[in-house]
Design a protein around this motif. Structure first.
Motif, PDB file in Angstrom:
ATOM      1  N   SER A  47       4.861  47.024  22.658  1.00 54.21           N
ATOM      2  CA  SER A  47       5.984  46.425  21.736  1.00 54.21           C
ATOM      3  C   SER A  47       6.294  45.142  22.560  1.00 54.21           C
ATOM      4  O   SER A  47       6.795  44.123  22.084  1.00 54.21           O
ATOM      5  N   PHE A  48       6.119  45.435  24.011  1.00 53.34           N
ATOM      6  CA  PHE A  48       6.690  44.195  24.686  1.00 53.34           C
ATOM      7  C   PHE A  48       5.665  43.044  24.495  1.00 53.34           C
ATOM      8  O   PHE A  48       5.870  41.713  24.446  1.00 53.34           O
ATOM      9  N   GLY A  49       4.277  43.539  24.470  1.00 55.79           N
ATOM     10  CA  GLY A  49       3.324  42.334  24.244  1.00 55.79           C
ATOM     11  C   GLY A  49       3.404  41.685  22.825  1.00 55.79           C
ATOM     12  O   GLY A  49       3.172  40.514  22.702  1.00 55.79           O
ATOM     13  N   LEU A  50       3.986  42.265  21.852  1.00 53.64           N
ATOM     14  CA  LEU A  50       4.487  41.710  20.546  1.00 53.64           C
ATOM     15  C   LEU A  50       5.405  40.621  20.639  1.00 53.64           C
ATOM     16  O   LEU A  50       5.500  39.679  19.969  1.00 53.64           O
ATOM     17  N   LEU A  51       6.028  40.667  21.742  1.00 56.22           N
ATOM     18  CA  LEU A  51       7.018  39.655  22.012  1.00 56.22           C
ATOM     19  C   LEU A  51       6.836  38.338  22.578  1.00 56.22           C
ATOM     20  O   LEU A  51       7.244  37.275  22.725  1.00 56.22           O
ATOM     21  N   LYS A  52       5.320  38.510  22.863  1.00 56.43           N
ATOM     22  CA  LYS A  52       4.708  37.263  23.683  1.00 56.43           C
ATOM     23  C   LYS A  52       3.693  36.649  22.856  1.00 56.43           C
ATOM     24  O   LYS A  52       2.850  36.204  23.359  1.00 56.43           O
ATOM     25  N   LEU A  53       4.013  36.656  21.368  1.00 55.99           N
ATOM     26  CA  LEU A  53       3.089  36.009  20.468  1.00 55.99           C
ATOM     27  C   LEU A  53       3.471  34.709  20.029  1.00 55.99           C
ATOM     28  O   LEU A  53       3.299  34.112  19.196  1.00 55.99           O
ATOM     29  N   ASN A  54       4.445  34.117  20.972  1.00 56.91           N
ATOM     30  CA  ASN A  54       4.996  32.710  20.599  1.00 56.91           C
ATOM     31  C   ASN A  54       3.782  31.870  20.260  1.00 56.91           C
ATOM     32  O   ASN A  54       4.200  30.718  19.590  1.00 56.91           O
ATOM     33  N   PRO A  55       2.639  31.792  20.786  1.00 50.87           N
ATOM     34  CA  PRO A  55       1.709  30.729  20.382  1.00 50.87           C
ATOM     35  C   PRO A  55       1.246  31.019  19.006  1.00 50.87           C
ATOM     36  O   PRO A  55       0.685  29.837  18.253  1.00 50.87           O
ATOM     37  N   LEU A  56       1.643  32.108  18.048  1.00 50.70           N
ATOM     38  CA  LEU A  56       1.243  32.196  16.683  1.00 50.70           C
ATOM     39  C   LEU A  56       2.335  31.770  16.033  1.00 50.70           C
ATOM     40  O   LEU A  56       2.238  31.899  14.740  1.00 50.70           O
ATOM     41  N   ASN A  57       3.364  31.498  16.611  1.00 47.49           N
ATOM     42  CA  ASN A  57       4.748  30.983  15.732  1.00 47.49           C
ATOM     43  C   ASN A  57       4.596  29.784  15.427  1.00 47.49           C
ATOM     44  O   ASN A  57       4.342  28.687  16.038  1.00 47.49           O
ATOM     45  N   PRO A  58       4.259  29.496  14.077  1.00 47.84           N
ATOM     46  CA  PRO A  58       3.903  28.245  13.554  1.00 47.84           C
ATOM     47  C   PRO A  58       4.958  27.297  13.560  1.00 47.84           C
ATOM     48  O   PRO A  58       6.135  27.337  13.530  1.00 47.84           O
ATOM     49  N   GLU A  59       4.284  25.915  13.628  1.00 47.48           N
ATOM     50  CA  GLU A  59       5.563  24.735  13.583  1.00 47.48           C
ATOM     51  C   GLU A  59       5.324  23.989  12.563  1.00 47.48           C
ATOM     52  O   GLU A  59       4.297  23.555  12.169  1.00 47.48           O
ATOM     53  N   VAL A  60       6.116  23.963  11.685  1.00 56.43           N
ATOM     54  CA  VAL A  60       6.133  23.303  10.352  1.00 56.43           C
ATOM     55  C   VAL A  60       6.585  21.822  10.526  1.00 56.43           C
ATOM     56  O   VAL A  60       7.329  21.446  10.991  1.00 56.43           O
ATOM     57  N   ALA A  61       5.561  21.077   9.686  1.00 55.66           N
ATOM     58  CA  ALA A  61       5.734  19.582   9.858  1.00 55.66           C
ATOM     59  C   ALA A  61       6.842  19.023   9.150  1.00 55.66           C
ATOM     60  O   ALA A  61       7.482  18.009   9.665  1.00 55.66           O
ATOM     61  N   ILE A  62       7.392  19.520   8.045  1.00 55.10           N
ATOM     62  CA  ILE A  62       8.250  19.083   7.328  1.00 55.10           C
ATOM     63  C   ILE A  62       9.695  19.386   8.071  1.00 55.10           C
ATOM     64  O   ILE A  62      10.453  18.784   7.861  1.00 55.10           O
ATOM     65  N   LEU A  63       9.702  20.243   8.874  1.00 58.79           N
ATOM     66  CA  LEU A  63      10.708  20.273   9.826  1.00 58.79           C
ATOM     67  C   LEU A  63      10.958  19.350  11.168  1.00 58.79           C
ATOM     68  O   LEU A  63      11.419  19.804  12.119  1.00 58.79           O
ATOM     69  N   GLY A  64       9.887  18.390  10.957  1.00 59.55           N
ATOM     70  CA  GLY A  64       9.796  17.696  12.230  1.00 59.55           C
ATOM     71  C   GLY A  64       9.100  18.387  13.454  1.00 59.55           C
ATOM     72  O   GLY A  64       9.186  18.048  14.756  1.00 59.55           O
ATOM     73  N   GLY A  65       8.207  19.507  13.169  1.00 60.86           N
ATOM     74  CA  GLY A  65       7.351  19.948  14.234  1.00 60.86           C
ATOM     75  C   GLY A  65       8.090  21.184  14.780  1.00 60.86           C
ATOM     76  O   GLY A  65       7.697  21.731  15.848  1.00 60.86           O
ATOM     77  N   GLN A  66       9.325  21.533  14.240  1.00 62.04           N
ATOM     78  CA  GLN A  66      10.208  22.549  14.704  1.00 62.04           C
ATOM     79  C   GLN A  66       9.734  23.954  14.011  1.00 62.04           C
ATOM     80  O   GLN A  66       9.017  24.025  13.199  1.00 62.04           O
ATOM     81  N   LYS A  67       9.984  25.001  14.625  1.00 63.92           N
ATOM     82  CA  LYS A  67       9.759  26.227  14.201  1.00 63.92           C
ATOM     83  C   LYS A  67      10.789  26.868  13.484  1.00 63.92           C
ATOM     84  O   LYS A  67      11.793  26.613  13.402  1.00 63.92           O
ATOM     85  N   ILE A  68      10.143  27.520  12.325  1.00 69.10           N
ATOM     86  CA  ILE A  68      11.159  28.349  11.390  1.00 69.10           C
ATOM     87  C   ILE A  68      12.308  29.214  12.262  1.00 69.10           C
ATOM     88  O   ILE A  68      13.372  29.130  11.769  1.00 69.10           O
ATOM     89  N   MET A  69      11.676  30.134  13.036  1.00 64.69           N
ATOM     90  CA  MET A  69      12.641  31.178  13.894  1.00 64.69           C
ATOM     91  C   MET A  69      12.063  30.970  15.355  1.00 64.69           C
ATOM     92  O   MET A  69      11.057  30.425  15.665  1.00 64.69           O
ATOM     93  N   ALA A  70      13.053  31.429  16.081  1.00 65.87           N
ATOM     94  CA  ALA A  70      12.860  31.584  17.534  1.00 65.87           C
ATOM     95  C   ALA A  70      11.784  32.300  17.814  1.00 65.87           C
ATOM     96  O   ALA A  70      11.342  33.313  16.976  1.00 65.87           O
TER      97      ALA A  70
END
Length: 272
Positions: free
Chosen positions: A142-165
């Motif tokens: 469960s703690f390892g699932l909290l470290k999947l930030n490289p899979l958190n997509p960055e949306v181009a239409i939001l200026g390269g920002q991520k949808i969620m933290a």
């Protein structure tokens, strides 16, 4: 003299029955002809089982038809089937046995605590955050699932920002994994009890076990001697590899397993 597969029939049992080579021998179940059954002292090879696809399919069909027929016959013959139950009373047999086992383990715990007392470390410093923070070992996945930030997509239409933290993304990943584990029993409603009988679901189980192990290693990546990027790739690659190998091996073994199971069934329960 060895009987051939074409001459061996199951219309009256292997002993004392008609073993003539006629193709019109009816079986005891609704007059359906039976499929070829090899002699008891002959074990077919893998290539021979491959060549008997029609006979194996027929034998499997008759196996389930015979089970259904016997169950229906038992239900129609009597409303109550008496069964002999062998059991022991709770007192004193079960109670004394359980108390003996519990006393043994309690004594072992007391002996280990007296001979090897745990080391007491330095008191915690509330003003200093530890360098490595880890939960209990059974929560590493469960703690390892909290470290999947490289899979958190960055949306181009939001200026390269991520949808969620990233932390929100990790919590959502926990919900997806736990939800999948909870829904698997409702998806697989079969009666199989051995992995060889259900290769796909056995492969899913192996995939989950290996993924829990690799994601746990990702949780302690600060302590692992591997490169972080390589460890991240192996976290998702190894479960797929092990699941695929498990499915391929069990799928190859399934035909021989079912063949031996059906042949053993007919040897123990000859058709009526």
């Amino acid at each position: 003299m060895r009987r051939t597969d074409d001459s061996l029939r199951t219309d009256g049992g292997a002993e004392g029955g008609d073993t003539s080579g006629g193709d019109s021998s009816p079986a005891g179940d609704g007059g359906l002809p039976t499929g070829p059954v090899p002699p008891d002292d002959e074990t077919p090879t893998w290539s021979e089982r491959k060549a008997r696809k029609t006979g194996l399919a027929r034998l499997t069909y008759e196996y389930f038809e015979r089970s259904r027929y016997e169950d229906q016959t038992v239900r129609q013959s009597s409303d109550y089937v008496e069964r002999d139950v062998l059991a022991f009373p709770t007192w004193p047999h079960e109670t004394v046995r359980n108390l003996s086992i519990a006393s043994f383990f309690v004594g072992m715990i007391l002996f280990l605590s007296a001979t090897m007392p745990p080391h007491i470390g330095a008191p915690a410093n509330p003003s200093q955050t530890p360098a490595i923070i880890l939960p209990d070992w059974y929560l590493y996945w469960s703690f390892g699932l909290l470290k999947l930030n490289p899979l958190n997509p960055e949306v181009a239409i939001l200026g390269g920002q991520k949808i969620m933290a990233d932390r929100t993304y990790g919590v959502l990943a926990n919900g997806v994994v736990v939800g999948f584990i909870a829904i698997v029993p409702f998806l697989n409603k079969g009666s199989a009890r051995r992995p060889v009988e259900e290769p796909f679901w056995a492969a899913v189980g192996v995939f989950g076990v290996v993924f829990a192990l690799t994601i746990s290693l990702l949780a302690i990546k600060n302590l692992m001697p591997l490169d972080v990027n390589l460890l991240f790739d192996l976290t998702f690659l190894l479960p797929i590899v092990f699941g695929t190998i498990t499915y391929a091996v069990l799928k190859t073994m399934k035909e021989g397993y079912m063949y031996n199971l059906n042949r053993r069934y007919y040897r123990l329960r000859p058709p009526k």
